[in-house]
Scaffold this active site. Sequence first.
Site, PDB file in Angstrom:
ATOM      1  N   ARG A   1      44.099  23.940  29.576  1.00  0.00           N
ATOM      2  CA  ARG A   1      45.503  23.567  29.742  1.00  0.00           C
ATOM      3  C   ARG A   1      45.627  22.042  29.686  1.00  0.00           C
ATOM      4  O   ARG A   1      44.739  21.330  30.130  1.00  0.00           O
ATOM      5  CB  ARG A   1      46.025  24.057  31.097  1.00  0.00           C
ATOM      6  CG  ARG A   1      46.486  25.495  31.095  1.00  0.00           C
ATOM      7  CD  ARG A   1      47.133  25.893  32.402  1.00  0.00           C
ATOM      8  NE  ARG A   1      46.220  25.812  33.526  1.00  0.00           N
ATOM      9  CZ  ARG A   1      46.227  24.852  34.442  1.00  0.00           C
ATOM     10  NH1 ARG A   1      47.118  23.870  34.392  1.00  0.00           N
ATOM     11  NH2 ARG A   1      45.361  24.857  35.429  1.00  0.00           N
TER      12      ARG A   1
ATOM     13  N   SER B   1      42.466  26.558  41.235  1.00  0.00           N
ATOM     14  CA  SER B   1      41.443  26.969  40.271  1.00  0.00           C
ATOM     15  C   SER B   1      40.050  26.709  40.839  1.00  0.00           C
ATOM     16  O   SER B   1      39.860  25.790  41.627  1.00  0.00           O
ATOM     17  CB  SER B   1      41.602  26.168  38.984  1.00  0.00           C
ATOM     18  OG  SER B   1      42.922  26.285  38.539  1.00  0.00           O
TER      19      SER B   1
ATOM     20  N   CYS C   1      38.271  28.380  42.945  1.00  0.00           N
ATOM     21  CA  CYS C   1      38.026  28.718  44.353  1.00  0.00           C
ATOM     22  C   CYS C   1      37.804  30.212  44.553  1.00  0.00           C
ATOM     23  O   CYS C   1      37.861  30.714  45.673  1.00  0.00           O
ATOM     24  CB  CYS C   1      39.187  28.238  45.229  1.00  0.00           C
ATOM     25  SG  CYS C   1      39.280  26.457  45.381  1.00  0.00           S
TER      26      CYS C   1
ATOM     27  N   ARG D   1      36.407  31.695  28.426  1.00  0.00           N
ATOM     28  CA  ARG D   1      37.262  32.754  28.980  1.00  0.00           C
ATOM     29  C   ARG D   1      36.955  34.130  28.411  1.00  0.00           C
ATOM     30  O   ARG D   1      36.428  34.270  27.324  1.00  0.00           O
ATOM     31  CB  ARG D   1      38.727  32.433  28.646  1.00  0.00           C
ATOM     32  CG  ARG D   1      39.245  31.151  29.280  1.00  0.00           C
ATOM     33  CD  ARG D   1      39.605  31.353  30.719  1.00  0.00           C
ATOM     34  NE  ARG D   1      40.035  30.131  31.382  1.00  0.00           N
ATOM     35  CZ  ARG D   1      40.754  30.128  32.501  1.00  0.00           C
ATOM     36  NH1 ARG D   1      41.131  31.255  33.069  1.00  0.00           N
ATOM     37  NH2 ARG D   1      41.094  28.991  33.073  1.00  0.00           N
TER      38      ARG D   1
ATOM     39  N   ARG E   1      39.103  24.395  48.729  1.00  0.00           N
ATOM     40  CA  ARG E   1      37.678  24.060  48.799  1.00  0.00           C
ATOM     41  C   ARG E   1      37.535  22.803  49.657  1.00  0.00           C
ATOM     42  O   ARG E   1      37.829  21.703  49.200  1.00  0.00           O
ATOM     43  CB  ARG E   1      37.190  23.814  47.364  1.00  0.00           C
ATOM     44  CG  ARG E   1      35.724  23.591  47.187  1.00  0.00           C
ATOM     45  CD  ARG E   1      35.417  23.357  45.712  1.00  0.00           C
ATOM     46  NE  ARG E   1      35.302  24.613  44.978  1.00  0.00           N
ATOM     47  CZ  ARG E   1      34.166  25.285  44.822  1.00  0.00           C
ATOM     48  NH1 ARG E   1      33.040  24.814  45.340  1.00  0.00           N
ATOM     49  NH2 ARG E   1      34.140  26.418  44.141  1.00  0.00           N
TER      50      ARG E   1
ATOM     51  N   GLY F   1      31.264  39.090  48.931  1.00  0.00           N
ATOM     52  CA  GLY F   1      31.548  40.317  49.678  1.00  0.00           C
ATOM     53  C   GLY F   1      31.716  40.090  51.176  1.00  0.00           C
ATOM     54  O   GLY F   1      32.434  40.828  51.860  1.00  0.00           O
ATOM     55  N   GLN F   2      31.050  39.036  51.715  1.00  0.00           N
ATOM     56  CA  GLN F   2      31.128  38.770  53.160  1.00  0.00           C
ATOM     57  C   GLN F   2      32.529  38.332  53.595  1.00  0.00           C
ATOM     58  O   GLN F   2      32.847  38.359  54.782  1.00  0.00           O
ATOM     59  CB  GLN F   2      30.096  37.698  53.563  1.00  0.00           C
ATOM     60  CG  GLN F   2      28.648  38.088  53.296  1.00  0.00           C
ATOM     61  CD  GLN F   2      28.226  39.336  54.056  1.00  0.00           C
ATOM     62  OE1 GLN F   2      28.627  39.545  55.200  1.00  0.00           O
ATOM     63  NE2 GLN F   2      27.418  40.173  53.416  1.00  0.00           N
TER      64      GLN F   2
END
Length: 611
Positions: free
Chosen positions: A77, A267, A269, A384, A415, A517-518
């Site tokens: 972009r 973006s 994160c 992508r 972040r 997953g945590q």
Amino acid sequence: MTTVNAPEFVRHPKLIAWVEEIANLTKPAKIEWCDGSEEEYQRLIDLMIANGTMQKLNQEKHPGSYLANSDPSDVARVEDRTYICSQNKEDAGATNNWEDPAVMREKLNGLFEGSMKGRTMYVVPFSMGPLGSHIAHIGIELTDSPYVAVSMRKMARMGKAVYDVLGTDGEFVPCVHTVGTPLAEGQKDVAWPCNPEKYIVHYPETREIWSFGSGYGGNALLGKKCLALRIASVMGREQGWLAEHMLILGVTNPQGEKHYIAAAFPSACGKTNFAMLIPPAGYEGWKIETVGDDIAWIKPGEDGRLYAINPEAGFFGVAPGTNTKTNPNCMATLHKDVIYTNVAVTDDGQVWWEGLSKEVPANLTNWKGQPHVNGEKAAHPNARFTVAAGQCPSIDADWENPAGVPISAFIFGGRRADTVPLVSEAFDWVDGVYKAATMGSETTAAAVGQQGIVRRDPFAMLPFAGYNMADYFDHWLNLGAKVSEKAEASGNKLPKIFNVNWFRRDAEGNFVWPGFGQNMRVLEWIIDRCEGRANAVETPIGFVPTYEDLNWEGTEFTKEQFDLITNQDKDQWVTEIESHTELFNKLGERLPKALKERQAALLEAVKLASN
């Protein structure tokens, strides 16, 4: 003059007249009205293979999948070339680029004049949101890029059925796109045409989008950020709804209770990973399902609840870093019918990118089409995949429900190496809006003892709000107040608002929280807070869980580690809250007074707290 020749299924005089007008300006060699059929898709893919734009991948490993390599100058972009051309400069606000619409129209008319010579103009009809949903909106994109036409078939509901919804006088958002490289008679085309001069322009009052010079992603697939966020956010403000840069996921516990969560992250994160999360060991019987990974349109219902749809029909995801460990659901989604852009390819036609496997395959061709050299990136960092959302194994049964899904909670995260704890719950709606308005994310990985530069990214919407950011905050505050009244009358509540930070680091600069997953452990606490079941401690910056409030079954994450990522350093927080003034000053006098007051109250509470 190019013949328009609208097919029988197009019965909208205003649309046909507009196509004729743009054809007279851009002068394409011919016009094709896309119907969204499989035959059309395959024909355009074959055309691009013949042109050198695409290559067919190994059909055993990647059935129905293809790779496009863009020009090295056209890979992301272009925020500095993106404009919001409202009538008044103040309506675009300090965070957007603005140009007088009359001046911009003159400039673009010059650029678009004859810009499609020697090319085909594709008329691409698309619905953002399920066809016929009261939350959905229709766009028509005129483009000279077959790459855009095939990508839009995956990213939106594209084809003949859109015209049935549109009828003879339905509303649509007009989108005009050209790669800006006309072809003289007999001139050979390049594999990825684009122009060094680029403009991505939005006219909010007339709901128009004009894009010049880029064939890439968010610059060219105009249903995505341009319509679904920038133009839709303007519509939402006028009509009383929200267009947000958010994933939507469904969480079902072993007792069968289901909640939907919308979450905003800047973006890089982990939005897609979070949307497709697989519960870890110790969470048997829990289920996470995906409604969307990037954009949410949210409308208040008569019952005072907020209902969300994913306006997209596909995922346009960042490939590097995606693998069977970080996101197994995403990898399973990519099993067939994918358009890859700027990834690397092996000599037997298999895709590869950094993070897919530890070993770099031999005989790799990089994203520039050259033999891969160790030490260089094989795939572009913003490479992508474009794939239909319906292929995702975790897709929610209601992902295309035209009424949307009811949202129980909003999550905002960035972040941050320090300061911001793992999770906190806002005191109320205004407090939640303040936290989302001031959220920040580090632009650089924090080195030991050195903080990354924090870029404020309000609601993760900094590049995507189509109007003044201060007015956008005001819209969130007003919507909350209005919906709250309706909710109370129906015995419902506004969604709770939470902040998360998966990225706290220790003294050596390592991430402490395992993430992926945590993150389910934090999600469970959030759900239980919505149900009024979980405990929390009140702190100056919000309600937070203690170590005992989270479920640690199946993990050895210690209390010491937990304390490291949840402690609130008083000095850091004073600095943090004071630094919000810079953003507020930039936004000027339209900033809602409630947020200034909230800042003062927070600062006082933090200063009074013992460290």
